[in-house]
Design an enzyme around this catalytic site. Structure first.
Site, mmCIF file in Angstrom:
data_model
loop_
_atom_site.group_PDB
_atom_site.id
_atom_site.type_symbol
_atom_site.label_atom_id
_atom_site.label_comp_id
_atom_site.label_asym_id
_atom_site.label_seq_id
_atom_site.Cartn_x
_atom_site.Cartn_y
_atom_site.Cartn_z
ATOM 1 C CG LEU A 150 -36.290 9.047 -3.860
ATOM 2 C CD1 LEU A 150 -35.817 7.756 -4.504
ATOM 3 C CD2 LEU A 150 -36.469 8.854 -2.358
ATOM 4 N N PRO A 151 -33.574 12.569 -3.142
ATOM 5 C CG PRO A 151 -32.268 12.422 -1.208
ATOM 6 C CD PRO A 151 -33.292 11.678 -1.996
ATOM 7 C CB THR B 117 -34.059 18.080 -9.228
ATOM 8 O OG1 THR B 117 -35.229 18.836 -8.977
ATOM 9 C CG2 THR B 117 -33.224 18.771 -10.296
ATOM 10 C CE LYS C 287 -35.609 21.983 -10.414
ATOM 11 N NZ LYS C 287 -36.277 22.813 -9.485
ATOM 12 C CE LYS D 207 -30.157 17.143 -7.033
ATOM 13 N NZ LYS D 207 -31.510 16.815 -6.646
#
Ligand code: NAD
Length: 297
Positions: free
Chosen positions: A65-66, A96, A171, A246
């Site tokens: 998902l976003p 992420t 990450k 983001k």
């Protein structure tokens, strides 16, 4: 072969689901965009009416998902699906998101006896399509052992970063460093060009010298220096500036929570935000070169 539930069939999730189907797994899929579900159905997946149906009678459940808000609402929101999941189902979130969100959801899963991994990816849409993603996993050894054969159908490198949330931490650290390396490389290349150097010659000198880094090695931001990179294609494709912003936002959030100093990441984030303001949000992140190219002097 496994029975897998998959939610989130966008730019990354769509091709990841497609690779799982090609490997022979049975998939139940859902996305709020019906066309994406149709596309997956044409490849052999079973469409279901909602996220809750994707977790019924499956061995593994995957979400892509976003952002944090979508993941939290999918698992632990008012209509959260954790309550529907059989504890024997392995849950893997590949989105992420903020490490704190990943921990929150994984703790809620653990309370219900469910093993959950955070497994954000690196490698972009090309990696998702080609099945060459890198998975950076947070969670238990046992969970990762079970997940490995499934992840191997979608990627070629699988790293275990640590416990719950650690995949997300690793990450965002990587992407923060990448943003710093890319902006620094673009800045150095422009300085050299402005002072009469050929960008290809300078790139080669720095690549083999102490300034060598991944941007110079594999993803040169200066147009015309390297083939097959976004700089040679008007910065189309690749890793979008919007997504880098983001991820840098997540890094800043994590830094605030622990009091870590991130002056370079913070500067890179501000540069990328200004760059997006100039209309580059949907371009590859190496387009930051343009900020230096198009300076006025
Ligand atoms: P995307 O927006 O293309 O896909 C997300 C999908 O989730 C969309 O299809 C959307 O309709 C669906 N969705 C949202 N809420 C939903 C819900 N409640 N139920 C069902 N479906 C829902 O995004 P993407 O590019 O596929 O990225 C997914 C994640 O992977 C993000 O966290 C992103 O940061 C990360 N990521 C992306 C890239 C990249 O290059 N695109 C690279 C590495 C990591």
């Amino acid at each position: 072969m496994a029975k897998i539930g998959f939610v989130g069939l966008g730019n990354m999730g769509g091709p990841m689901a497609s690779n799982l189907l090609s490997a022979g797994h049975e998939l139940k899929v859902f996305d709020i965009v019906p066309e994406l579900v149709d596309k997956c159905e044409q490849q052999g997946a079973t469409p279901v009416a909602g996220a809750k149906e994707t977790v019924k009678d499956v061995d593994v459940f995957i979400s892509m998902l976003p952002a944090s808000v979508h993941v939290e609402s999918l698992y632990v929101g008012e209509e959260g699906i954790l309550i529907e999941i059989d504890p024997r189902t392995l849950v893997i979130d590949c989105s992420t998101i903020a490490p704190s969100s990943a921990k929150k959801v994984s703790e809620a899963a653990a309370e219900k006896g469910i093993v959950m991994l955070d497994a954000p990816v690196s490698g972009g849409v090309g990696g998702a399509v080609g099945g060459t993603l890198t998975f950076i996993v947070g969670g238990s050894d046992a969970g990762l052992k079970e997940a490995r054969p499934i992840l191997a159908n979608m990627g070629k490198n699988i790293f275990h970063a640590g416990g719950p949330g650690a995949g997300q931490v690793a990450k965002i650290c990587n992407n923060m460093l990448l943003s710093v390396l890319m902006t620094g490389t673009a800045e150095a290349l422009q300085l050299g060009v402005d002072n009469g150097l050929d960008p290809a010659v300078l790139s080669e000198i720095m690549r083999k010298s102490s300034g060598g880094n991944w941007a110079l090695e594999a993803y040169n931001p200066y147009p015309g220096v390297m083939d097959g990179v976004p700089a040679g294609n008007n910065y189309e494709g690749g890793f979008l500036v919007d997504l880098m912003i983001k991820d840098l936002g997540l890094a800043m959030e994590a830094a605030l929570q622990t009091g870590a100093a991130t002056p370079m990441g913070s500067l890179a984030r501000n540069l990328y935000i200004a760059h997006r303001g100039n209309g580059f949000g949907r371009k590859d992140f190496s387009s930051i070169q343009k900020m230096f190219l198009e300076k006025t002097n």
